[in-house]
Design a protein around this motif. Structure first.
Motif, PDB file in Angstrom:
ATOM      1  N   LEU A 377       0.823  -1.209   0.000  1.00 56.73           N
ATOM      2  CA  LEU A 377       0.000   0.000   0.000  1.00 56.73           C
ATOM      3  C   LEU A 377       0.854   1.254   0.000  1.00 56.73           C
ATOM      4  O   LEU A 377       0.520   2.248  -0.658  1.00 56.73           O
ATOM      5  N   PHE A 378       1.977   1.245   0.718  1.00 59.14           N
ATOM      6  CA  PHE A 378       2.835   2.428   0.791  1.00 59.14           C
ATOM      7  C   PHE A 378       3.389   2.776  -0.588  1.00 59.14           C
ATOM      8  O   PHE A 378       3.557   3.959  -0.918  1.00 59.14           O
ATOM      9  N   LEU A 379       3.681   1.769  -1.397  1.00 55.83           N
ATOM     10  CA  LEU A 379       4.143   2.004  -2.769  1.00 55.83           C
ATOM     11  C   LEU A 379       3.023   2.613  -3.609  1.00 55.83           C
ATOM     12  O   LEU A 379       3.247   3.581  -4.354  1.00 55.83           O
ATOM     13  N   LEU A 380       1.813   2.064  -3.492  1.00 50.99           N
ATOM     14  CA  LEU A 380       0.685   2.562  -4.281  1.00 50.99           C
ATOM     15  C   LEU A 380       0.342   4.004  -3.913  1.00 50.99           C
ATOM     16  O   LEU A 380       0.057   4.830  -4.781  1.00 50.99           O
ATOM     17  N   LEU A 381       0.388   4.324  -2.618  1.00 45.67           N
ATOM     18  CA  LEU A 381       0.125   5.695  -2.189  1.00 45.67           C
ATOM     19  C   LEU A 381       1.185   6.647  -2.752  1.00 45.67           C
ATOM     20  O   LEU A 381       0.871   7.757  -3.190  1.00 45.67           O
ATOM     21  N   GLY A 382       2.441   6.190  -2.728  1.00 46.80           N
ATOM     22  CA  GLY A 382       3.516   7.017  -3.273  1.00 46.80           C
ATOM     23  C   GLY A 382       3.366   7.257  -4.758  1.00 46.80           C
ATOM     24  O   GLY A 382       3.541   8.385  -5.245  1.00 46.80           O
ATOM     25  N   LEU A 383       3.030   6.211  -5.492  1.00 51.21           N
ATOM     26  CA  LEU A 383       2.836   6.358  -6.937  1.00 51.21           C
ATOM     27  C   LEU A 383       1.672   7.302  -7.238  1.00 51.21           C
ATOM     28  O   LEU A 383       1.749   8.121  -8.166  1.00 51.21           O
ATOM     29  N   GLY A 384       0.593   7.205  -6.462  1.00 54.77           N
ATOM     30  CA  GLY A 384      -0.548   8.095  -6.670  1.00 54.77           C
ATOM     31  C   GLY A 384      -0.193   9.547  -6.415  1.00 54.77           C
ATOM     32  O   GLY A 384      -0.522  10.435  -7.217  1.00 54.77           O
ATOM     33  N   LEU A 385       0.494   9.808  -5.309  1.00 57.26           N
ATOM     34  CA  LEU A 385       0.891  11.186  -4.993  1.00 57.26           C
ATOM     35  C   LEU A 385       1.884  11.721  -6.008  1.00 57.26           C
ATOM     36  O   LEU A 385       1.802  12.902  -6.412  1.00 57.26           O
ATOM     37  N   TRP A 386       2.803  10.892  -6.446  1.00 56.13           N
ATOM     38  CA  TRP A 386       3.797  11.333  -7.424  1.00 56.13           C
ATOM     39  C   TRP A 386       3.126  11.762  -8.721  1.00 56.13           C
ATOM     40  O   TRP A 386       3.527  12.755  -9.339  1.00 56.13           O
ATOM     41  N   LYS A 387       2.109  11.049  -9.145  1.00 59.36           N
ATOM     42  CA  LYS A 387       1.444  11.395 -10.403  1.00 59.36           C
ATOM     43  C   LYS A 387       0.725  12.734 -10.303  1.00 59.36           C
ATOM     44  O   LYS A 387       0.610  13.458 -11.304  1.00 59.36           O
ATOM     45  N   VAL A 388       0.258  13.097  -9.114  1.00 61.01           N
ATOM     46  CA  VAL A 388      -0.365  14.410  -8.937  1.00 61.01           C
ATOM     47  C   VAL A 388       0.682  15.511  -9.073  1.00 61.01           C
ATOM     48  O   VAL A 388       0.478  16.510  -9.782  1.00 61.01           O
ATOM     49  N   LEU A 389       1.821  15.334  -8.389  1.00 61.31           N
ATOM     50  CA  LEU A 389       2.897  16.322  -8.489  1.00 61.31           C
ATOM     51  C   LEU A 389       3.440  16.401  -9.910  1.00 61.31           C
ATOM     52  O   LEU A 389       3.724  17.489 -10.425  1.00 61.31           O
ATOM     53  N   GLU A 390       3.593  15.241 -10.539  1.00 61.28           N
ATOM     54  CA  GLU A 390       4.118  15.198 -11.900  1.00 61.28           C
ATOM     55  C   GLU A 390       3.189  15.923 -12.871  1.00 61.28           C
ATOM     56  O   GLU A 390       3.648  16.627 -13.781  1.00 61.28           O
ATOM     57  N   ALA A 391       1.878  15.773 -12.675  1.00 61.64           N
ATOM     58  CA  ALA A 391       0.907  16.413 -13.562  1.00 61.64           C
ATOM     59  C   ALA A 391       1.004  17.934 -13.476  1.00 61.64           C
ATOM     60  O   ALA A 391       1.033  18.638 -14.490  1.00 61.64           O
TER      61      ALA A 391
END
Length: 464
Positions: A377-391
């Motif tokens: 879950l910690f990986l999935l949360l990180g990937l989700g947050l990263w995509k927001v910042l990346e966008a």
């Protein structure tokens, strides 16, 4: 004329002095025209992406069954080689895009012709240099060892396959001028529609080659050569029929145009290389610390979340040329307003997608690859947050690229890369595979987004 072309990467003060009033009819008409071109380009880009993904989904199982695991793996490795060679234009393609967008904002067709001609000339020289390097190294490099193939058939095919692929790549380098020019003129929809035809023709050629039981070099020629034919047709139609007044000509090559493209192009090259070191180092670091088998647990979920960035890039990408043209015309309020709106929309869209993907990712991964991957879950949360910042960062980058503020981007990118790679090593040791994406988040937020916020007034002064 040459004086007008020679605009440095951050010398927007040389734009036309006449600033269009925000409320004027002319400003409103131009803003509406930009919105229409952005929408057309986004839709066409989405169509091209769907076509590309669709043809890949069809061709991969066909070629895998035809070639077998070893020869197919060799083909995939060669494809990675082409991705590395994409830096071979030294950033001149991106430099051309920005320079054409600015010249288009000045309605300076003569300058565009000089830019196109100069870029085509230099990129043709680069293509010749690539072919010369291939000729020198072809018989000296033990290609079968480089690709670690064992069977006699694979060993006999590897050298001619590499030669075929590099020759096609070299031919594609100068042909990229057409697409970059179309993007700079906010005609990206044309480039995307031709790309659709390229994907379809490439698939057709591959199917024909498989049916004829062709060897791997011929299969590569079919896969890569077909799209080259489409690129040639695009260039002939675009420069021969639609935009004949800016068609490349040796007589139009100028030093000023070369400097205009090269100064920005080298900065873009540096930016691309630094970004590659920052965002493509995850698998290497994880493999070195946790072992190659651990890479799968990170790479597969990351590919799932990468769909968010791919989709958003279709809508945000056309803003590069639109910002460049608007700033050059003096429509600066439009550029600033569009920057804020695009960042908000991109971040919100990514957040919505991430909120959907994070809870459903375990089920989607099981549906996709079975029980081979189990993402924490910690990986999935990180990937989700990263995509927001990346966008949000992607929308900001389109504005900075259009405004030719590249030096600042390089500075923050270098700092981000140094911090990200260091933190990835530490975090992966301490946290595991999730540490890699969290290291990216911390570094990007601290050394890219935060400096842009702190220095926002100085950045905006460039277009005020």
């Amino acid at each position: 004329m040459d004086k007008q072309i020679e605009v440095g990467a951050q010398r927007l003060d040389e734009s036309p002095d006449g600033i269009i009033e925000e409320g004027s009819t002319e400003a409103r008409n131009r803003a509406a025209g930009r919105r229409r071109r952005i929408a057309r380009s986004a839709v066409a880009s989405a169509l091209a992406k769907v076509t590309s993904v669709g043809t890949a989904l069809i061709s991969v199982p066909l070629t895998l069954n035809y070639l077998g695991p070893e020869r197919f793996g060799m083909w995939m490795t060669m494809s990675s080689l082409v991705a590395f060679l994409s830096f071979a234009d030294f950033g001149l393609g991106n430099g051309l895009l920005s320079a054409v967008a600015a010249a288009n904002g000045r309605d300076d067709r003569a300058a565009i012709k000089k830019l196109v001609s100069s870029a085509y000339f230099v990129l043709s020289l680069i293509a010749v240099a690539i072919l010369c390097m291939l000729a020198v190294t072809y018989s000296l490099v033990p290609w079968y060892r480089l690709f670690n193939v064992q069977s006699d058939l694979a060993r006999s095919e590897v050298a001619p396959s590499v030669a075929t692929l590099i020759c096609c790549f070299a031919a594609a380098v100068p042909l990229g001028v057409v697409q970059r020019t179309q993007l700079g003129l906010q005609q990206g929809y044309m480039a995307s529609l031709w790309q659709c035809g390229s994907s379809i023709l490439g698939l057709g050629c591959v199917l024909f080659a498989i049916r004829q039981e062709a060897p791997l070099p011929i299969l590569i020629l079919a896969y890569v050569g077909g799209p080259l034919v489409v690129s040639v047709a695009n260039g002939l139609f675009f420069f021969g029929v639609l935009e004949g007044d800016i068609a490349p000509s040796y007589r139009s090559v100028t030093r000023a145009a070369l400097r205009a493209i090269g100064s920005t192009g080298l900065l873009f090259l540096t930016l691309q290389l630094v970004a590659a070191a920052t965002y493509m180092s995850d698998s290497i670091i994880i493999a070195q610390i946790l072992g190659a088998s651990a890479v799968t647990g990170y790479a597969v979920p990351e590919k799932l979340f990468s769909l968010i960035g791919s989709v958003l890039a279709m809508g945000v990408g056309p803003l590069w040329a639109a910002h460049g043209e608007a700033i050059a015309r003096g429509d600066r309020e439009w550029a600033l307003r569009t920057l804020k709106l695009s960042m908000s929309i991109a971040a919100a869209a990514a957040a919505i997608a991430a909120l959907i993907l994070v809870p459903t990712a375990p089920w989607l991964l099981k549906l996709w690859v079975g029980h081979a991957v189990s993402a924490p879950l910690f990986l999935l949360l990180g990937l989700g947050l990263w995509k927001v910042l990346e966008a949000a960062g992607l929308a900001l980058a389109m504005f900075l690229n259009g405004a030719r503020i590249v030096g600042f981007q390089v500075a923050v990118a270098v700092a981000t890369a140094l911090m990200a790679v260091t933190l990835k090593i530490v975090f992966v040791h301490e946290i595991g595979i999730a540490g890699s994406v969290w290291a990216t988040i911390v570094s990007y937020a601290a050394l890219t987004l935060l400096p842009c916020y702190v220095f926002r007034k100085r950045i905006l002064m460039v277009v005020k």
